[in-house]
Scaffold this active site. Structure first.
Site, PDB file in Angstrom:
ATOM      1  N   ASN A 190       0.821  -1.263   0.172  1.00  0.00           N
ATOM      2  CA  ASN A 190       0.004   0.150  -0.067  1.00  0.00           C
ATOM      3  C   ASN A 190       0.875   1.202   0.044  1.00  0.00           C
ATOM      4  OD1 ASN A 190       1.037   0.190   2.521  1.00  0.00           O
ATOM      5  ND2 ASN A 190      -1.008   0.122   3.819  1.00  0.00           N
ATOM      6  N   LYS A 191       2.259   1.263   0.118  1.00  0.00           N
ATOM      7  CA  LYS A 191       2.980   2.225   0.013  1.00  0.00           C
ATOM      8  C   LYS A 191       3.148   2.930  -1.411  1.00  0.00           C
ATOM      9  CE  LYS A 191       4.002   2.137   4.434  1.00  0.00           C
ATOM     10  NZ  LYS A 191       3.381   0.967   4.911  1.00  0.00           N
TER      11      LYS A 191
END
Length: 376
Positions: A190-191
């Site tokens: 999710n970065k």
């Protein structure tokens, strides 16, 4: 049902497959190889400042190794920002050390310098000088670097700079991840860029980086047989994952620009909504990658709460999420000392993270707008 709009989903750039295919074609599928070396060099070039990067299996692993390298052992105390993801604090426990949690300040939502210094003085008075400070750039927003660094130097306590959410953010034109004694990066799915799972340790000397890699590869001594004089860990990044990272580095700046555009989108969307403020930089010295765009809601003025908005978005299959629940409120950590005056608690109660991905479309934004306008 409408397609899901995610909070922050992976966004491939196109070249990742080339690097991964090359790894398969050359049989470099182990936790070493050209992609690992190349990814580390890419990060070093991006961060500048004469630093050295070791690619690891996760940002959590990087924090754990940082604490080991700083000499944190059982019985020590480590000062840690309370408002963060649990991965910032868990490695303190791995070492048998005691976390001392510190509240946030209201401007950057990060480690409060006033409460930090209060905690240091109190712990020293109690006969226990803390071994390290874990400071986090929350949601990509740089913490108050000058203040935290000054306190670190005054009391000679090193800083582990948790930049898991802040790759590409900078303060005074210096990249986040390079301020602390040791920096931490994350490339979780999710970065802002991803290696599917992975992280990195950022050091100011080659010697420290090499020691981190030594520990991350089971601390194998230089011998023809397997010989070990230290406890080691299986924390190195694979050549496959690093290949994804090399492709992602090519689009990092583009992804940052797109995330920052989402922040502007929310500022425009809420500009006439009373009681809603969008989390933003406090001055031109700060540059956030806006990994996640967040809002704070005064329900008395807005007429709705953060939970009401979250549920309204959920009804439209749009993901949102409360701000991080402070560590000192977590069941596993609530018995440990905390210094603060409820800033992080209030942010948790009244804040919300909104969809922020670099791959959101105009259609997605129209759906988000419609769902929010129905409520406001």
């Amino acid at each position: 049902m409408k397609d899901k709009i995610w909070l922050s989903s992976p966004h491939m750039g196109g070249s990742e497959r080339k690097f991964v295919t090359e790894a398969f074609d050359t049989n470099w599928v182990a936790p070493l190889g050209p992609n690992v070396n190349g990814f580390e060099k890419d990060l070093e070039s991006y961060l500048k400042d004469d630093i050295y990067v070791g690619a690891l299996s996760s940002g959590t692993a990087a924090i754990h190794l940082a604490l080991i390298l700083l000499g944190v052992t059982a019985g020590d105390e480590v000062l840690c920002q309370s408002m963060t993801f649990s991965a910032s604090a868990n490695p303190i426990m791995y070492q048998g050390a005691t976390p001392i949690f510190i509240d946030s300040e209201t401007e950057t939502w990060n480690l409060c310098p006033v409460h930090l210094e209060t905690a240091i003085k109190d712990r020293i008075a109690k006969g226990k000088k803390p071994k390290a400070i874990i400071a986090v750039h929350l949601y990509g927003m740089p913490y108050k670097v000058d203040d935290i660094t000054a306190i670190s130097k005054e009391y000679d306590i090193p800083v582990v700079e948790d930049s898991a959410e802040a790759l590409g953010s900078h303060y005074d034109n210096k990249m986040c991840g390079t301020f602390g004694d040791i920096g931490i990066l994350s490339f979780n799915g999710n970065k802002i860029i991803t290696t599917s799972g992975g992280g990195a340790l950022v050091a100011h000397t080659k010697e420290l980086r090499d020691k981190a890699i030594f520990l991350a590869t089971q601390a194998r001594d230089n011998a023809p047989h397997y010989q070990h004089s230290h406890v080691g860990y299986n924390y190195r990044m694979s050549n496959i994952s690093a290949g994804i990272g090399r492709g992602q580095m090519e689009v990092l700046d583009k992804h940052i620009a797109l995330r920052r555009e989402m922040n502007v989108f929310y500022k425009d969307l809420f500009k006439n909504v009373k009681g809603v403020s969008v989390f933003s930089e406090i001055s031109n010295n700060y540059f956030s990658n806006h990994w996640l765009s967040c809002i704070k809601i005064d329900s008395k003025l807005a007429g709705f709460t953060s939970e009401t908005l979250r549920l309204a978005l959920e009804d439209e299959n749009i993901e949102s999420r409360p701000l991080w629940k402070p560590m000192h409120l977590q069941p596993i950590f609530e018995k440990f000392p905390y210094y603060g005056n409820n800033v992080s608690e209030n942010l948790f109660k009244n804040g919300l993270c909104l969809p922020s991905g670099s791959n959101l479309t105009d259609t997605d934004r129209d759906r988000i707008t419609s769902a929010i306008q129905k409520l406001s």
